[in-house]
Design a protein around this motif. Sequence first.
Motif, PDB file in Angstrom:
ATOM      1  N   ALA A 199      65.009  38.100 -57.194  1.00  0.00           N
ATOM      2  CA  ALA A 199      65.596  37.055 -58.185  1.00  0.00           C
ATOM      3  C   ALA A 199      66.698  37.667 -58.780  1.00  0.00           C
ATOM      4  O   ALA A 199      67.935  36.858 -58.991  1.00  0.00           O
ATOM      5  CB  ALA A 199      64.473  36.686 -59.431  1.00  0.00           C
ATOM      6  N   ALA A 243      62.888  33.024 -55.384  1.00  0.00           N
ATOM      7  CA  ALA A 243      63.114  34.183 -54.822  1.00  0.00           C
ATOM      8  C   ALA A 243      62.216  34.640 -53.701  1.00  0.00           C
ATOM      9  O   ALA A 243      62.590  35.094 -52.619  1.00  0.00           O
ATOM     10  CB  ALA A 243      62.887  35.410 -56.016  1.00  0.00           C
ATOM     11  N   ARG A 250      62.549  30.873 -61.054  1.00  0.00           N
ATOM     12  CA  ARG A 250      63.194  31.749 -60.607  1.00  0.00           C
ATOM     13  C   ARG A 250      62.354  32.576 -59.502  1.00  0.00           C
ATOM     14  O   ARG A 250      62.746  33.063 -58.432  1.00  0.00           O
ATOM     15  CB  ARG A 250      64.076  32.885 -61.518  1.00  0.00           C
ATOM     16  CG  ARG A 250      65.127  32.006 -62.111  1.00  0.00           C
ATOM     17  CD  ARG A 250      65.793  32.819 -63.197  1.00  0.00           C
ATOM     18  NE  ARG A 250      66.966  32.167 -63.891  1.00  0.00           N
ATOM     19  CZ  ARG A 250      67.448  32.578 -65.037  1.00  0.00           C
ATOM     20  NH1 ARG A 250      66.733  33.309 -65.957  1.00  0.00           N
ATOM     21  NH2 ARG A 250      68.699  31.909 -65.343  1.00  0.00           N
TER      22      ARG A 250
END
Length: 169
Positions: free
Chosen positions: A79, A116, A112
Motif C-alpha cells: 500500500a 494492495a 488501500r
Amino acid sequence: MSQGPKRNPRPNAGRPRTGARVAAVQALFQSEAGGESAETVIDQFVRHRIGTLGSDAGFEDGRVPQADVPLFSKIVRGAATNSETIDAAISGHLSGTWTLDRLDPVLRALLRAAAAEFWDAADTPAKVVINEYMDIAHGFFDGEEPRFANGVLDALARQMRGGEFQPRG
C-alpha cells in the motif's frame, strides 16, 4: 457515511490471514494519522501489537492476537510503495463529489489494504480478498460503510484482476 466506525473488529480466532488484514488496516490508519513510515509502523505492530505478547490483551486493547506477519508486512508495504496508483484507482471508483480525503480514515485504510492485495497478491483469489475485507468492514462499521466498501472493492477487483471475472469457457 452514517454512524462512524466501531472500534472493536474481531476476526475469527484461528484465522491468521484475517488477522493480518485487520492489523494492516490498523497500521495503514496509524501510518496516515501519525505521519509515520510504513516500515516504522510495521516494526511497532510486530513488536507491540501482533500476538499475545505475554498477556491476555486482545482486540479491545488494539492487539491482533493471531496474524500472518509476512502477509501483514506485504500488505502495508504494498500500500505504501504503490500509494499513488492505489489512491488513483480508489478515487476512480468514488462517485459524485466524494474524494478519497472525504472518506472515513478507517474506511480509506481498508480500501488501500485491499487494493494492495489486488495489486500484488495474486495467490489469493480476488473474491476471497473481497469477502475478507467485507468481514473486517462489518467489524469496524455499523452503518452504510460496508455496502459502500463492497461496491468499491468489487470495482477495484474487476479493474486490477479482471481476468478472474471472465467467464470460463
